[in-house]
Scaffold this motif. Structure first.
Motif: not given
Length: 671
Positions: A225-226, A228-229, A449, A451-452, A473-474, A476
């Protein structure tokens, strides 16, 4: 017999040490074999050229991650487990996983679930472990071991090797703390990916190391997962990033972006009055920017006339106004502009269909790109850059007043207006504070965009607008926020972590406080803590596990150059790195007074790997040296509005000894 097959009755210390060294040699040989195997793999089987390049990059990363750093212990602990299950009875805990040619584990990665017991197990909760063994190293050579029975109850055993590792003199960049992570630190490191963790850490508590190790743990646990992000480390300056640059590669993580806020927002350096920067950094300017952007959209006064051959298709002005009104404020500015062209083109296609035509999507795209539609879109919804919006905002008093409404006072608006406006946004000189405003506008125009995972160090020094830039940027909500409110040195430094988390957009983040220090001697920390009532009265005084008797020396310096040379020579006679921390304005003079001694001056862009460094006070944050010499504390305090906080930072950089030299009277708090 390999050490991982040791019989339990080997009790002779020399034999045990020899067996452990044999296991270390076998593990290093296995790691070399793993790396050679990775080198031998080819990307040719990946098919097309693009796939080959991607696979080759992954193979190169794998080879780099398997590097064996000769001066770094491959494993630092061992667990003898008390249960008979599918897991090995003896587990060696190290910086990465190592297996032999039959896939038997020789070293288990410290981040693996089974390794958690190495950090968390205790006599009261042995976690299925009978014995914990720690290893002592000199360079890369295994020189000692220490056993701690965990299945016999009683009080936790003091570890001499652990203390020696924590206190070991250092030189060069920051080391990882993977062998010395404490239980409370381990809880933070192993926090789940979807959590935002905020760490209030007093000097010497290892908060920066905890943040870096959490990043390494998450990359191990959520690799795909990380990958990719992405994961990003944000530090206060490039010197700090250079100082921490070796930690993650030593843990096998070679692909993590490390940058500064300026690296994200643009390296803008135009000088600016701190009062102006403070207004620009306030969260109240965010709605001002939003209004300033959307105020560029004007009310349509004309419709659209599209001609195709002899046919004409008209969209009335009131229909255009309805489309603009339906889009305005419901989307980002850039996509809204593109949607306007498509909506107008759709209305033209409706006219075509009303005449019995059968236009398709290609016709709609052609209409959207046609001159009449493009001209109307440019007139009503002009294409903009963040620089254009800011230029108009800071150049036009009426426009600024309309955008500000009641969010900014008249005095604050006056501060923002340029005395001599630049002719255009292209010729304007932007400040560091402007970078955050442009980023805010950029996100209003096009989505940033995400980030993970994000690690932000010294977060207490960031303005609300800078925090908003990092938070977007985060989105999530996976972040590690590090800092110390007592070390806030900017005019806009945060007074609470709730404030920081709110600006980041992570209101649900958990705040954890680390107050027990392992690096800074108690005598030094207690001396620096005299400043706390003035700089952070709500924080508990930090504590240190290291008494550090004799680690502090405060000396009058009637002859500054002679006193400094004497103090430096004393430090050079001892093992470890030396940092001479001075007021920024005194760097050149101090360097000249040390001209006969081999030294370097720390610059904002890089950290010098040199034993003796002269360090401007404003660059000291986050760095550590075995021996610190602080020159003229009163001048450090007088150099900036939050000078006492800066002095607190400076006085807490020492891990072995602190010498304070002063010609002027010391600040009252230290007397």
């Amino acid at each position: 017999m390999p050490a991982h097959q040791l019989a339990p009755d080997i009790t002779d210390p020399a034999e045990t040490l020899a067996a452990e060294r044999e296991h270390l040699a076998a593990s290093r040989a296995a790691l070399r074999a793993m790396r050679e195997h990775a080198r031998s793999l080819s990307s040719d089987a990946a098919g097309d050229w693009v796939s080959q390049q991607i696979l080759q990059a992954l193979l190169d990363q794998r080879v780099a991650a398997l590097a064996d750093h000769s001066g770094t212990p491959l494993f630092f602990g061992r667990l003898d487990r008390a249960v008979d299950d599918d897991l090995p009875g003896t587990i060696y805990v190290g910086r990465r996983h190592v297996h032999d040619d039959r896939s038997r584990p020789l070293v288990i990665d410290w981040r693996a679930p089974v390794s958690r017991a190495f950090y968390q197990a205790s006599p009261s909760d042995p976690m299925d472990v009978a014995l914990r063994r720690r290893f002592g190293y000199h360079g890369g050579d295994l020189t000692a071991y220490e056993d701690e029975p965990l299945d016999q109850g009683g009080a936790p055993q003091h570890s001499r090797l652990l203390t020696e590792e924590i206190e070991r003199p250092r030189s060069g960049p920051m080391r990882d703390i993977v062998a010395t992570i404490q239980p409370d630190q381990d809880e933070i490191v192993r926090s789940e990916l979807d959590r935002t963790v905020c760490v209030q850490g007093a000097p010497g508590t290892g908060k920066t190391a905890v943040g870096l190790h959490r990043a390494a743990y998450l990359l191990f646990t959520h690799r795909e997962k990380l990958a990719r992000s992405g994961v990003m480390i944000v530090g206060p300056n490039r010197a700090f990033l250079s100082y921490i640059s070796s930690v993650l590669p030593a843990l096998g993580e070679v692909k993590v972006d490390q940058t500064t806020v300026a690296g994200i927002l643009g390296d803008h350096s135009a000088p600016e009055d701190p009062a102006v920067s403070t207004v620009k950094g306030d969260a109240r300017i965010a709605p001002v920017l939003r209004r300033a952007l959307w105020m560029h959209i004007v009310k349509p006064t004309e419709g659209v006339l599209f001609t195709k051959g002899v046919n004409r298709y008209r969209v009335a002005d009131h229909e255009v106004r309805e489309v603009v009104a339906s889009l305005r404020g419901t989307t980002r500015y850039g996509p809204g502009r593109a949607a306007l062209a498509q909506r107008l083109a759709h209305l033209v296609l409706v006219r075509m269909e009303q005449r019995g035509e059968s236009p398709d999507d290609r016709v709609q795209d052609a209409v959207a790109r046609s001159k009449p539609v493009k001209q109307l879109v440019e007139q009503v919804w002009p294409k903009l850059t963040p620089q254009q919006v800011l230029h108009r905002l800071f150049s036009d008093p009426e426009f600024l007043a309309a955008a500000a409404k009641d969010d900014l006072t008249a005095a604050e608006q006056a501060l923002l207006l340029w005395a001599k406006p630049a002719k255009s946004h292209r010729s304007a000189k932007w400040s560091a504070a402007d970078g955050a405003l442009m980023d805010e506008l950029g996100d209003l125009i096009e989505r940033t965009a995400p980030l993970g995972h994000l690690v932000v160090d010294e977060a207490q020094d960031l303005s609300a607008m800078q925090l908003r830039a990092l938070g977007r940027r985060c989105r999530t909500g996976s972040a590690t926020v590090l800092g110390d409110l007592a070390q806030g040195t900017t005019p806009w430094s945060a007074r609470s972590w709730d404030e920081v988390l709110t600006h980041l957009g992570f209101e649900d983040g958990a705040v954890t406080e680390l107050t027990l220090g392992f690096r800074v001697p108690r005598e030094v920390l207690d001396y620096a803590a005299r400043l706390l009532p003035a700089v952070a009265p709500d924080l508990a005084a930090p504590q240190s596990l290291r008494p550090g008797v004799g680690s502090l020396s405060v000396r009058p310096a009637p002859d500054p150059a002679t006193s400094l040379t004497q103090a430096v020579r004393e430090a050079l006679s001892r093992e470890g790195s030396i940092g001479v921390i001075v007021p920024d304005a005194s760097v050149a003079a101090v360097s000249e007074s040390l001209s006969r001694l081999d030294h370097r001056v720390l610059s904002p862009d890089s950290v010098e790997e040199h034993r003796l460094l002269v360090i401007p006070a404003t660059l000291a944050k986050g760095l550590e040296y075995d021996h610190v010499i602080v020159v003229e504390p009163a001048d450090i305090v007088d150099a900036e509005p939050r000078g006492l906080a800066r002095l607190y930072v400076v006085l807490t950089r020492a891990v072995t000894s602190l010498t304070v030299l002063h010609t002027r009277e010391l600040p009252a708090q230290l007397c």
